[in-house]
Scaffold this active site. Structure first.
Site, PDB file in Angstrom:
ATOM      1  N   LYS A 132      33.662  26.284  31.242  1.00 55.57           N
ATOM      2  CA  LYS A 132      32.687  25.631  30.380  1.00 55.57           C
ATOM      3  C   LYS A 132      33.001  25.895  28.912  1.00 55.57           C
ATOM      4  CE  LYS A 132      29.860  29.662  31.172  1.00 55.57           C
ATOM      5  NZ  LYS A 132      30.995  30.355  31.814  1.00 55.57           N
TER       6      LYS A 132
ATOM      7  N   TYR B 132      25.568  29.038  26.820  1.00 54.18           N
ATOM      8  CA  TYR B 132      24.794  29.930  27.686  1.00 54.18           C
ATOM      9  C   TYR B 132      23.293  29.750  27.427  1.00 54.18           C
ATOM     10  CZ  TYR B 132      28.919  32.572  29.170  1.00 54.18           C
ATOM     11  OH  TYR B 132      30.117  32.955  29.738  1.00 54.18           O
TER      12      TYR B 132
END
Length: 372
Positions: free
Chosen positions: A138, A223
């Site tokens: 990611k 995150y």
């Protein structure tokens, strides 16, 4: 060089020492009650042999459903080192120019792309065309347009696309989600995420817009975005954001230093989040409902996730995130299992749509509506 990898490793170190006995107990218990796995093994090649690639490789030593069998790198010396360390045969070693030939290698099932953000798009599409399942770190791409193209390519090739969301398998994170689903927190009202550290070497690729696609938001900020979604349990419908930049030498045009952003959800819940490359010691989630709360600190680090709710401390088993991730991804690929929180390409695309909107909100100076 200070990177996200260094930061989240250090944040978990003290917690790791405190919880070492729990780790040992968990491991012993698993050995005593676990049955030998006799199913299909996911044979993985890692693309990108840097710090995080090494961490994944080390974690895979303990996997029961996945095995490291190949490498892809632009550095011949790294390939040689990995061959020796992980007993990788020459026929399973490739570079960035010739890895398309993996299509002719029946001994590799999936390729884990762990390279700079800007390379994910083209590399995943090449993996798909080679007929291999793709696991991608990611953020999965630089923007939502690229993300959708990656999803389409994998669907066309009839291969799976999974994103490296290790927190989606972390036991204490999953316990908070379970409690939320059970109504233990009541109506969720507020979520806060603080994710940040001081970026070191100004020459690192994460501070190069052409490779990273941005700055802190593309690295540590995801995150906070992803956490807001899985903790609140809804998709946001609007975003607002503000950027602060104090060092224009290190953080050049297009490389964000600090961004504060706010998310609004259909239920009325709101999130207040921060992503920074210039503030240390930020790794905290907090969620409040009308019946209780959950707090996690560290919330996303490699070491043990520490947390508590209004009912007491979170005490679920401590795991090596990447070991559990790779075993679970093997089950997703071979058995089509459905994790509590998805890790598919569509999940990665949702985060990219929010990142696109955050950058748009910073530029426009006003709220941006979302359709995630």
């Amino acid at each position: 060089m200070n990177t996200r990898r260094d930061f989240i490793q250090k944040m978990g170190l003290s917690a790791l020492m405190l919880q070492l006995s729990s780790v040992t107990a968990f491991a012993d218990g698993f050995d005593q009650i676990g049955k030998p796995y006799e199913g299909k093994i996911l044979r993985v090649a890692i693309m990108g042999l840097g710090g995080y690639g090494t961490r994944v490789a080390e974690a895979m030593k303990a996997c029961t459903k996945a095995k490291l069998v190949g490498v892809i790198s632009g550095t011949p010396s790294k390939i040689k080192d990995w061959q020796t360390k992980y007993n990788i045969p020459e026929k399973n070693c490739y570079n960035y120019e010739n890895f398309d030939q993996v299509k002719n290698n029946p001994d590799i099932d999936a390729i884990y792309v762990i390279t700079p953000n800007a390379l994910h798009h083209s590399q995943v599409i090449r993996v798909a065309k080679a007929g291999k399942h793709a696991i991608c770190e990611k953020p999965m791409a630089l923007n939502a347009k690229e993300g959708q193209e990656m999803i389409d390519a994998c669907k066309k090739a009839n291969v799976k696309l999974l994103i490296g969301y290790r927190m989606h398998f972390e036991p204490r994170t999953l316990e908070v989600i379970r409690m939320r689903n059970a109504g233990d927190f009541g109506k969720i009202m507020f979520f806060q995420a603080q994710c940040g550290f001081k970026a070191g070497d100004p020459k690192q690729w994460r501070l190069n817009k052409s490779l990273a696609g941005g700055g802190s938001m593309m690295d540590i900020g995801i995150y906070a975005i992803n956490g807001a979604r899985y903790m609140v349990g809804e998709e946001p419908i609007w975003v607002s954001a503000q950027e602060t930049k104090t060092d224009t030498i290190k953080f050049k045009e297009g490389v964000d230093e600090t961004i504060q952003f706010q998310l609004g959800f259909p239920s009325g819940a709101v999130a207040s989040c921060l992503s920074s490359y210039n503030i240390n010691h930020l790794d905290r989630f907090f969620m409040s409902g009308d019946k209780g709360f959950a707090e996690m600190q560290p919330s996303t680090g490699y070491g043990p996730i520490m947390g508590r709710t209004h009912k007491g401390a979170l005490t679920e088993a401590i795991t090596t995130h990447q070991t559990v991730q790779m075993d679970e991804m093997a089950s997703i690929i071979f058995e089509d299992t459905k994790p509590l929180v998805p890790v598919n390409g569509e999940e990665g695309l949702k985060d990219l749509k929010i990142i696109d909107a955050i950058y748009q909100a910073v530029k426009m100076g006003k709220k941006v509506n979302l359709n995630v």
